[in-house]
Structures are given as structure tokens and as C-alpha cells.
Design a protein around this motif. Structure first.
Motif, PDB file in Angstrom:
ATOM      1  N   HIS A  91      13.840   3.784  -2.577  1.00  0.00           N
ATOM      2  CA  HIS A  91      12.976   3.955  -1.403  1.00  0.00           C
ATOM      3  C   HIS A  91      12.726   5.422  -1.044  1.00  0.00           C
ATOM      4  O   HIS A  91      12.356   5.715   0.095  1.00  0.00           O
ATOM      5  N   LYS A  98       2.065  -4.344  -8.070  1.00  0.00           N
ATOM      6  CA  LYS A  98       2.945  -4.235  -6.891  1.00  0.00           C
ATOM      7  C   LYS A  98       4.299  -3.660  -7.315  1.00  0.00           C
ATOM      8  O   LYS A  98       5.351  -4.324  -7.224  1.00  0.00           O
ATOM      9  N   LYS A 128       7.818  -1.390  -7.845  1.00  0.00           N
ATOM     10  CA  LYS A 128       8.900  -0.948  -6.969  1.00  0.00           C
ATOM     11  C   LYS A 128       9.154   0.546  -7.186  1.00  0.00           C
ATOM     12  O   LYS A 128       9.854   1.176  -6.421  1.00  0.00           O
ATOM     13  N   LEU A 178       2.849   3.490   1.271  1.00  0.00           N
ATOM     14  CA  LEU A 178       3.469   2.635   0.249  1.00  0.00           C
ATOM     15  C   LEU A 178       4.984   2.751   0.303  1.00  0.00           C
ATOM     16  O   LEU A 178       5.710   1.776   0.130  1.00  0.00           O
ATOM     17  N   LYS A 222       6.034   1.286   4.110  1.00  0.00           N
ATOM     18  CA  LYS A 222       5.761  -0.136   4.399  1.00  0.00           C
ATOM     19  C   LYS A 222       6.259  -1.049   3.283  1.00  0.00           C
ATOM     20  O   LYS A 222       6.824  -2.102   3.537  1.00  0.00           O
ATOM     21  N   ASP A 223       6.012  -0.631   2.025  1.00  0.00           N
ATOM     22  CA  ASP A 223       6.362  -1.514   0.894  1.00  0.00           C
ATOM     23  C   ASP A 223       7.671  -1.124   0.216  1.00  0.00           C
ATOM     24  O   ASP A 223       8.107  -1.796  -0.721  1.00  0.00           O
ATOM     25  N   ILE A 233       8.273   1.310  -1.775  1.00  0.00           N
ATOM     26  CA  ILE A 233       8.113   1.774  -3.158  1.00  0.00           C
ATOM     27  C   ILE A 233       8.743   3.155  -3.317  1.00  0.00           C
ATOM     28  O   ILE A 233       8.514   4.056  -2.506  1.00  0.00           O
TER      29      ILE A 233
END
Lengths: 303, 300
Positions: free
Chosen positions: A29, A151, A153, A179, A182-183, A185
Motif C-alpha cells: 500500500h 485491477k 495490486k 488508486l 482508495k484501492d 494499490i
């Protein structure tokens, strides 16, 4: 937890060791800013980690799986990358490139998903224009859209800001932050525009001549970056003489007449002495070392 | 693997070069038929029927990799594969988690599918056009092609078609090997061109030498000069031995030379199995050799 760790990773071309026993740790992250001069080995490390090149010795783990383990192919499905150049088929349109990418990655997007992706990178109006007619910036943005299809990681982005206009750079920066936050990544990004990197990176890896010279988090870097007092004067020689009388040696004179003093000093005393010596102070302010300066100092110390 | 092949078909459907090569194939088939038919009309006289075009002659012509469109097929495969490298799609496939062996296999299978699609379309069109202009001509009246002047047996036709298809399994393996080795169109095209033409002419020259030696030996036997006959027979045996070796090391041999026994085109068992064996060995050697090199090398 680290999403990537490398262990004494080496890459040799002919007789030249271009990656020299690299040990890297990329936290999950994070946005990992990869900083190094041209030819320092940033791209080669990305090529090794994405499977485009084989290590000469050493190893790495990706999502906890060692690079020699066949299970790594499964893990690579969560990875996307733009390394060196965007990989696009020039005779296809933007949507056809997305569809082609979907087919070999085994992902199925709806027409709406494709429209959303293109909108995300501001390519919603390209219609049936072939990629061969795209500008460099448009290709770069389509490359990023492709990188988002699966999508991922983990994203590897090698100089993604090349060819983008200032507006495009700002948009990409916001997109990456989005990204990441929120996601979740993880992004490994290299860029020569260190001021941009500074705005998004949560940690850094500094590399020089194929060796990682330091890995540091953004907050650690901030605390380590030296504060300085920047004085702009009309008489540099006289000013330097005054500094020496105060035993101040850690300063840097730039060509435009600015003197950066990195030591704590009594500003009032110096200003008074400069006035007494008829030195005109054109400006005075405090500043902080930038990532670029920090890196250059690191390299200098390394030498 | 299935995903890679699906992507290949999608790319092919969008590929302008593929449409162009189909048009070229169609044009060539028509052009060749018309040229041969034109020549036939010019050379034929009222007293002597001279035939050049027939379904059989065009079938034999179109199957050979050494004839015009046969050469275009591997050249198109080279372009297709080299563009995969230069566009960076091979890189994306590796990043997306495909192993290099999977990618190499998909390149080979894609090349083979392409070759079969192009070859079968071309052969069908050539045979159809030849048949329209001169009938299928089972008796081999058309003085053109390796089976001219002899009757075409079903056995020979099946063997020829099987070997004609099989030769592309090795030719595609060789093509993919060089295309992935050089990753650039420039050096691959002359190499493939030289290999095909070299293999073809070596076979044709050897076949001609053997046929001529057979004629000389027969002539000497008839003339009754035992000493000269024995020498001619020995030479013929030596040439046949070389020919037999060539049948194994040159996959194009069996497609380039046909035997004529009592007016019927034949292919003996040795030639047939040598053709099958050599093609399978070349295909396997170049496929696995190429895959091993591809696995070791970095992708730029």
C-alpha cells in the motif's frame, strides 16, 4: 508487510555488473519513489521484478512468493507495469487495445467499464482514432488505462510522466494518489521530476551505480532533510569571509549569488556584520533541502 | 494458452496486413492460372494439343513452400511475430503472468494456424481455378508440375497432401525460431528465403541427377556395353544413396520430386516416411531449441 523484497539481487550484462547486490523492501500500500541518475539501474530492477529479465544471481519475492517458484506466474496476474515504453498495438483503436489486453489477461470488461477506464485517463473522446495517430501523452495515458484493466495490486511505472503536459502530470499524480488511497494499490514509480515524486511518494529508494544507497520513508526523509538559511547578497566573497569568522563551514554558494547555510547561526549577528561590511542583503529566508538535494548529497557522501 | 490464442485471433481480425496478404494470395492464384492458360493458348497448335493448366498442376504448384505464395506465408509470420516484439505485446504478456514457454508455444501455434489458413485457402483457390480452366486432369496431361505426364493416384495425392501440410509444421518452427531469435524482420527474411530456396533447389537438382542417371543406365543396358552399363549403374546407386540421405535431411525433398512408375506418380514408403520423420524432427528440434533460447533471453 513488504509486497516485494529483494535479496542480493544482481544483474550482469557481458562483464558489467549493472545491478549490484540490491536489497529492496517495498511496503504494501505504499507509493515507492525510485530515485537515481540515468543508467543507475532503476529500469533494470523493474525489468527484473516484472519478469522481463532474469537475475544473474540473488532473488526476490513478490507477494511472498520467490521468483524461482512457478507460483509466481499466478501472482503476476496482480501486477501491471509500464516499463520503458507503453506497449500498444498502433493499428488498433484505444478500445481495441483494451479488448486485446483483456483477452490475453483473461479479464472481461463491459463496454461501460471500458468507457469508464478511458474517461479516467481522459481519452473518452478518441473514438475510432488509431493509436498510431495518438500523441505521446495520449499513448502514455492509454498505457495507464491498460495497466488498470486487471485491477492490479501492484503497479510498476517507469518514468510515467514523460511526455505528459503539466496538466497531465497533475492528473496522473491525482490518479495515483487516488488508486493508492482508495484501492490500496502499491505503486513503484521512478521519475526524473523529483518535485512531483515528492508530492506522492510515501517512501523512497535511492539508487546509484546499481546499488541501493538508502531506503527511507517520506516522514524520515522530511526529518532528515537539512534546514537551511538562504541569503542572497551582492558581495559573496565578503559574506564568505564573515561566515568563516563565525566558524561556519557547511554552506553552499550557488551561481546566482545565493548562499545556503546549513548550520544554526545567530541571524542577527550575521546581518549586523554584513551591514557593517556594506554587503547588501537582497533576500533572506529559511528553506528545506529537497529530495533532489538529499539524493545528490547521498551520492556525494557515497563517493 | 487458450487466452493467448483468443487474443491472437482478435489481433488477426484487426490486422490490415492479414487482409492484404489474403488479397495477394487470391490475386496470385488468378494471375498464375491466367498466365499459364495464356501460354497454353499461345503454344498450342491445331495438330498438337498442349496443356499447361489443370486442377492437378495447380494443386502441385500451390502446395510447395518454394513457390511464390508458399514463400509469402513464412514471411508474413515473421512480420506478425516481430511486430509482437516491437509493439511490446510480448512484454505485456510476460508482465501479466504468462510463462515464456506458454508465450513461445502460442507464437508457434499462432504461426501454424496462420500458415494452414493461408495455405489451404490458396491451394483450394488454385485447384479450383486450374480445374475451371483445364479440368482436374487425373491423367496428368498438363505439362506442368512435378506430376506432369503421369497419372495421379489417390495414394500419391493423399501422401503428398499430408507431407505438404506437415512441411509447414517444420517450416513454421524454423520461422518462429529465427523470428524470436532476431526479433527483427531484417535478418529473418533472407535467412528463411535462403533455407526454403536452398532446400527446394537441392532436391530438384538431386532428383534431376537421379532421373538422368537412370536414363543413361537404361540406354547403356540397351546398347549392350556391359562395362559402361556397370559404371552407369554404380553411379546411379551412389546418387540414389545421396538422394535417400537428402530425403531425411531435407524436408522439402518429397514435395519437390515425384517418381513415375509405369505412367503413375508414386511415392515409395521410404520417401514418405523419410518426409514425415524429417519434418517432425525439424519441427521438434527448432520448437524446443527456440523455446529454450527464448526462456533464457531477456525481453527488451
Amino acid at each position: 508487510m513488504d509486497i516485494i523484497t529483494t535479496n542480493e539481487l544482481c544483474k550482469q550484462y557481458s562483464h558489467k555488473l549493472v545491478i549490484d547486490h540490491v536489497n529492496m523492501h517495498i511496503p504494501e500500500h505504499s507509493i515507492y519513489g525510485f530515485v537515481g541518475e540515468n543508467g543507475s539501474g532503476k529500469t533494470t530492477i523493474m525489468r527484473l521484478l516484472t519478469g522481463l529479465a532474469e537475475p544473474t544471481s540473488g532473488s526476490f519475492t513478490l507477494f511472498g512468493v520467490k521468483n524461482t517458484d512457478p507460483a509466481i506466474y499466478e501472482k503476476r496476474k496482480y501486477v501491471s507495469a509500464i516499463v520503458e515504453k507503453t506497449s500498444l498495438v498502433p493499428s488498433m483503436t484505444a478500445k481495441e487495445n483494451l479488448r486485446y489486453f483483456e483477452l490475453y489477461t483473461g479479464i472481461s470488461l463491459t463496454e461501460q467499464d471500458r468507457d469508464d477506464l478511458l474517461r479516467k485517463v481522459h481519452l473518452e473522446d478518441v473514438g475510432n482514432k488509431k493509436v498510431r495517430n495518438f500523441s505521446l501523452g495520449m499513448r502514455q495515458r492509454l498505457g495507464i488505462a491498460l495497466a488498470l484493466v486487471s485491477k492490479p495490486k501492484l503497479m510498476f511505472l517507469d518514468e510515467p510522466m514523460n511526455g505528459l503536459d503539466p496538466e497531465g502530470i497533475a492528473e496522473l499524480r491525482d490518479l495515483l494518489i487516488d488508486l493508492n488511497q482508495k484501492d490500496g494499490i502499491t505503486v513503484l514509480i521512478s521519475s526524473h521530476i523529483l518535485s512531483e515524486l515528492e508530492k506522492i511518494a510515501s517512501c523512497y529508494g535511492f539508487i546509484s551505480h546499481g546499488k541501493i544507497i538508502e531506503e527511507i520513508t517520506a516522514s524520515e526523509l522530511q526529518s532528515r532533510c537539512r534546514k537551511s538559511l538562504m541569503i542572497k547578497v551582492d558581495k559573496i566573497a565578503e559574506t564568505e569571509a564573515i561566515l568563516k569568522t563565525h566558524n561556519i563551514t557547511d554552506y553552499k554558494v550557488s551561481s546566482n549569488g545565493e548562499i545556503n547555510i546549513f548550520e544554526n547561526l545567530k541571524v542577527n549577528d550575521i546581518v549586523a556584520e554584513l551591514n557593517a561590511a556594506n554587503v547588501t542583503i537582497l533576500s533572506i529566508n529559511s528553506s528545506e533541502e529537497s529530495v533532489e538535494e538529499y539524493y545528490l548529497n547521498l551520492v556525494k557522501e557515497g563517493k | 494458452m487458450g487466452r493467448l490464442l483468443k487474443a491472437f485471433f482478435f489481433k488477426l481480425s484487426k490486422d490490415l496486413a492479414f487482409r492484404i496478404i489474403l488479397i495477394i494470395g487470391g490475386g496470385l492464384a488468378l494471375f498464375e492460372t491466367l498466365i499459364l492458360f495464356g501460354l497454353q493458348q499461345i503454344l498450342a497448335t491445331e495438330a498438337d494439343v498442349f496443356k499447361l493448366v489443370s486442377g492437378q498442376s495447380m494443386l502441385m504448384l500451390s502446395f510447395s513452400p518454394a513457390q511464390n505464395f508458399g514463400l509469402a506465408i513464412p514471411l508474413y509470420i515473421i512480420i506478425f511475430i516481430c511486430l509482437e516484439f516491437s509493439h511490446g505485446t510480448i512484454r505485456n504478456k510476460i508482465i501479466a503472468g504468462h510463462s515464456k514457454f506458454q508465450i513461445y508455444t502460442s507464437l508457434y501455434l499462432s504461426g501454424l494456424i496462420l500458415a494452414m489458413m493461408l495455405l489451404l485457402s490458396y491451394v483450394t483457390l488454385c485447384t479450383a481455378l486450374g480445374s475451371i480452366f483445364g479440368g482436374f486432369d487425373v491423367n496428368g496431361e498438363a505439362m506442368f508440375g512435378i506430376t506432369s505426364g503421369s497419372k495421379l493416384s489417390l495414394e500419391y495425392l493423399l501422401k503428398y497432401i499430408l507431407l505438404g501440410l506437415l512441411v509447414y509444421t517444420s517450416l513454421v518452427a524454423v520461422t518462429v525460431f529465427f523470428a524470436t531469435l532476431f526479433r527483427s524482420i531484417g535478418p529473418c527474411i533472407p535467412i528463411i528465403f535462403l533455407l526454403i530456396m536452398g532446400g527446394y533447389y537441392l532436391a530438384v537438382i538431386m532428383g534431376t541427377v537421379i532421373q538422368t542417371s537412370e536414363a543413361i543406365a537404361l540406354h547403356q543396358q540397351m546398347s549392350g556395353d556391359q562395362e559402361v552399363y556397370q559404371a552407369a549403374k554404380d553411379s546411379l546407386e551412389n546418387f540414389r544413396r545421396i538422394g535417400n540421405v537428402l530425403k531425411v535431411i531435407n524436408p522439402l525433398y518429397s514435395l519437390s520430386v515425384a517418381d513415375n512408375v509405369d505412367g503413375v506418380s508414386t511415392m515409395d514408403t521410404y520417401t514418405f516416411f523419410a518426409g514425415i520423420g524429417s519434418n517432425l524432427i525439424y519441427a521438434a528440434a527448432f520448437f524446443f531449441g527456440g523455446a529454450a533460447i527464448f526462456k533464457k533471453r531477456d525481453i527488451k
